[in-house]
Design a protein around this motif. Sequence first.
Motif, PDB file in Angstrom:
ATOM      1  N   TYR A  85      42.764  79.577  53.616  1.00 59.70           N
ATOM      2  CA  TYR A  85      43.965  78.317  53.591  1.00 59.70           C
ATOM      3  C   TYR A  85      43.858  77.253  54.624  1.00 59.70           C
ATOM      4  O   TYR A  85      44.303  76.386  54.321  1.00 59.70           O
ATOM      5  N   LEU A  86      43.034  77.568  55.596  1.00 65.95           N
ATOM      6  CA  LEU A  86      43.171  76.731  56.912  1.00 65.95           C
ATOM      7  C   LEU A  86      41.837  75.726  56.792  1.00 65.95           C
ATOM      8  O   LEU A  86      41.967  74.671  57.650  1.00 65.95           O
ATOM      9  N   ILE A  87      41.109  75.745  55.806  1.00 68.07           N
ATOM     10  CA  ILE A  87      40.063  74.777  55.515  1.00 68.07           C
ATOM     11  C   ILE A  87      40.698  73.435  55.191  1.00 68.07           C
ATOM     12  O   ILE A  87      41.291  73.539  54.188  1.00 68.07           O
ATOM     13  N   PRO A  88      40.612  72.387  55.890  1.00 70.31           N
ATOM     14  CA  PRO A  88      40.940  71.046  55.781  1.00 70.31           C
ATOM     15  C   PRO A  88      40.686  70.546  54.557  1.00 70.31           C
ATOM     16  O   PRO A  88      39.744  70.513  53.786  1.00 70.31           O
ATOM     17  N   PRO A 120      44.389  76.629  47.536  1.00 70.70           N
ATOM     18  CA  PRO A 120      44.533  78.171  47.556  1.00 70.70           C
ATOM     19  C   PRO A 120      45.957  78.532  48.144  1.00 70.70           C
ATOM     20  O   PRO A 120      46.708  79.420  47.621  1.00 70.70           O
ATOM     21  N   ALA A 121      46.344  77.799  49.286  1.00 72.44           N
ATOM     22  CA  ALA A 121      47.569  77.999  49.910  1.00 72.44           C
ATOM     23  C   ALA A 121      48.574  77.545  49.016  1.00 72.44           C
ATOM     24  O   ALA A 121      49.593  78.467  48.831  1.00 72.44           O
ATOM     25  N   LEU A 122      48.541  76.532  48.147  1.00 73.82           N
ATOM     26  CA  LEU A 122      49.701  76.253  47.204  1.00 73.82           C
ATOM     27  C   LEU A 122      49.756  77.361  45.964  1.00 73.82           C
ATOM     28  O   LEU A 122      50.696  77.807  45.781  1.00 73.82           O
ATOM     29  N   TRP A 123      48.559  77.781  45.655  1.00 74.13           N
ATOM     30  CA  TRP A 123      48.508  79.042  44.657  1.00 74.13           C
ATOM     31  C   TRP A 123      49.022  80.357  45.113  1.00 74.13           C
ATOM     32  O   TRP A 123      49.836  80.809  44.621  1.00 74.13           O
ATOM     33  N   GLU A 147      50.460  85.945  55.603  1.00 75.38           N
ATOM     34  CA  GLU A 147      49.879  85.073  54.536  1.00 75.38           C
ATOM     35  C   GLU A 147      50.822  84.015  54.086  1.00 75.38           C
ATOM     36  O   GLU A 147      50.211  82.932  53.759  1.00 75.38           O
ATOM     37  N   ARG A 148      52.246  84.299  53.708  1.00 77.26           N
ATOM     38  CA  ARG A 148      52.941  83.364  53.239  1.00 77.26           C
ATOM     39  C   ARG A 148      53.005  82.518  54.336  1.00 77.26           C
ATOM     40  O   ARG A 148      53.196  81.215  54.102  1.00 77.26           O
ATOM     41  N   GLN A 149      53.231  82.961  55.468  1.00 74.67           N
ATOM     42  CA  GLN A 149      53.637  81.858  56.687  1.00 74.67           C
ATOM     43  C   GLN A 149      52.167  81.052  56.772  1.00 74.67           C
ATOM     44  O   GLN A 149      52.540  79.734  57.025  1.00 74.67           O
ATOM     45  N   VAL A 150      51.121  81.556  56.670  1.00 74.41           N
ATOM     46  CA  VAL A 150      50.032  80.617  57.012  1.00 74.41           C
ATOM     47  C   VAL A 150      49.703  79.366  55.858  1.00 74.41           C
ATOM     48  O   VAL A 150      49.356  78.396  55.953  1.00 74.41           O
ATOM     49  N   SER A 151      50.028  80.024  54.560  1.00 71.66           N
ATOM     50  CA  SER A 151      50.180  79.165  53.319  1.00 71.66           C
ATOM     51  C   SER A 151      51.116  78.132  53.537  1.00 71.66           C
ATOM     52  O   SER A 151      50.816  77.066  53.146  1.00 71.66           O
ATOM     53  N   ARG A 152      52.367  78.296  53.900  1.00 69.52           N
ATOM     54  CA  ARG A 152      53.323  77.363  54.069  1.00 69.52           C
ATOM     55  C   ARG A 152      52.950  76.164  55.032  1.00 69.52           C
ATOM     56  O   ARG A 152      52.986  75.304  55.177  1.00 69.52           O
ATOM     57  N   MET A 153      52.216  76.849  56.306  1.00 73.28           N
ATOM     58  CA  MET A 153      51.707  75.858  57.312  1.00 73.28           C
ATOM     59  C   MET A 153      50.495  74.891  56.866  1.00 73.28           C
ATOM     60  O   MET A 153      50.571  73.785  57.209  1.00 73.28           O
ATOM     61  N   ALA A 154      49.735  75.541  55.973  1.00 71.09           N
ATOM     62  CA  ALA A 154      48.783  74.539  55.427  1.00 71.09           C
ATOM     63  C   ALA A 154      49.136  73.709  54.375  1.00 71.09           C
ATOM     64  O   ALA A 154      48.829  72.430  54.475  1.00 71.09           O
ATOM     65  N   ILE A 155      50.317  74.148  53.566  1.00 72.54           N
ATOM     66  CA  ILE A 155      50.786  73.344  52.957  1.00 72.54           C
ATOM     67  C   ILE A 155      51.520  72.015  53.418  1.00 72.54           C
ATOM     68  O   ILE A 155      51.524  70.631  53.165  1.00 72.54           O
ATOM     69  N   TRP A 190      41.470  74.301  65.178  1.00 69.42           N
ATOM     70  CA  TRP A 190      42.165  75.129  66.467  1.00 69.42           C
ATOM     71  C   TRP A 190      43.084  76.172  65.754  1.00 69.42           C
ATOM     72  O   TRP A 190      43.232  77.312  66.387  1.00 69.42           O
ATOM     73  N   LEU A 191      43.586  76.176  64.608  1.00 68.56           N
ATOM     74  CA  LEU A 191      44.548  77.266  63.928  1.00 68.56           C
ATOM     75  C   LEU A 191      43.428  78.361  63.442  1.00 68.56           C
ATOM     76  O   LEU A 191      43.656  79.515  63.331  1.00 68.56           O
ATOM     77  N   MET A 192      42.133  78.125  62.968  1.00 66.57           N
ATOM     78  CA  MET A 192      41.134  79.059  62.688  1.00 66.57           C
ATOM     79  C   MET A 192      40.592  79.695  63.984  1.00 66.57           C
ATOM     80  O   MET A 192      40.509  80.837  63.780  1.00 66.57           O
ATOM     81  N   VAL A 193      40.639  78.888  64.915  1.00 68.85           N
ATOM     82  CA  VAL A 193      40.145  79.732  66.060  1.00 68.85           C
ATOM     83  C   VAL A 193      41.153  80.793  66.748  1.00 68.85           C
ATOM     84  O   VAL A 193      41.052  81.698  66.971  1.00 68.85           O
TER      85      VAL A 193
END
Length: 132
Positions: free
Chosen positions: A26-29, A35-38, A56-64, A108-111
């Motif tokens: 989800y955090l891949i630019p 995938p985060a949207l899905w 997982e929902r929180q990270v997908s929200r952030m990626a979106i 940075w988020l991936m780290v």
Amino acid sequence: MPPRPSVDEGAFADRREQQRLRLFIYLIPLVGFFPALWCFYGKGSRRSATLVSRRERQVSRMAITLGLGWLVATILVTTGSSLAELPEVGRLVLGSGLTSGYFLVNFWLMVQLWRNQRLWIPGISDLGDRLP
């Protein structure tokens, strides 16, 4: 000799590693946005909404939120520079700065995810929590 983990502990560890891998995806630019949207809006997927964890929902929200913010900012810079008749170099510098910032924030988020730390960005996380 250390005790062997039970079957349930092994299955739990496997599910946890799979979830962590999904969070990295989800955090891949640019690419991870879809995938985060899905994950966030996907209806009728094989995983029901109850099986998707809160993290997982929180990270997908952030990626979106990050992806849409980058897209809107890039569009605004492009249209604003053409309307204001800024030199081409200025538009390119602003656009490359936005894109570099987007990539660095995702890295940075991936780290942070790799270190098992909290994934939170002031302002962006709060904005992402307001997604429907």
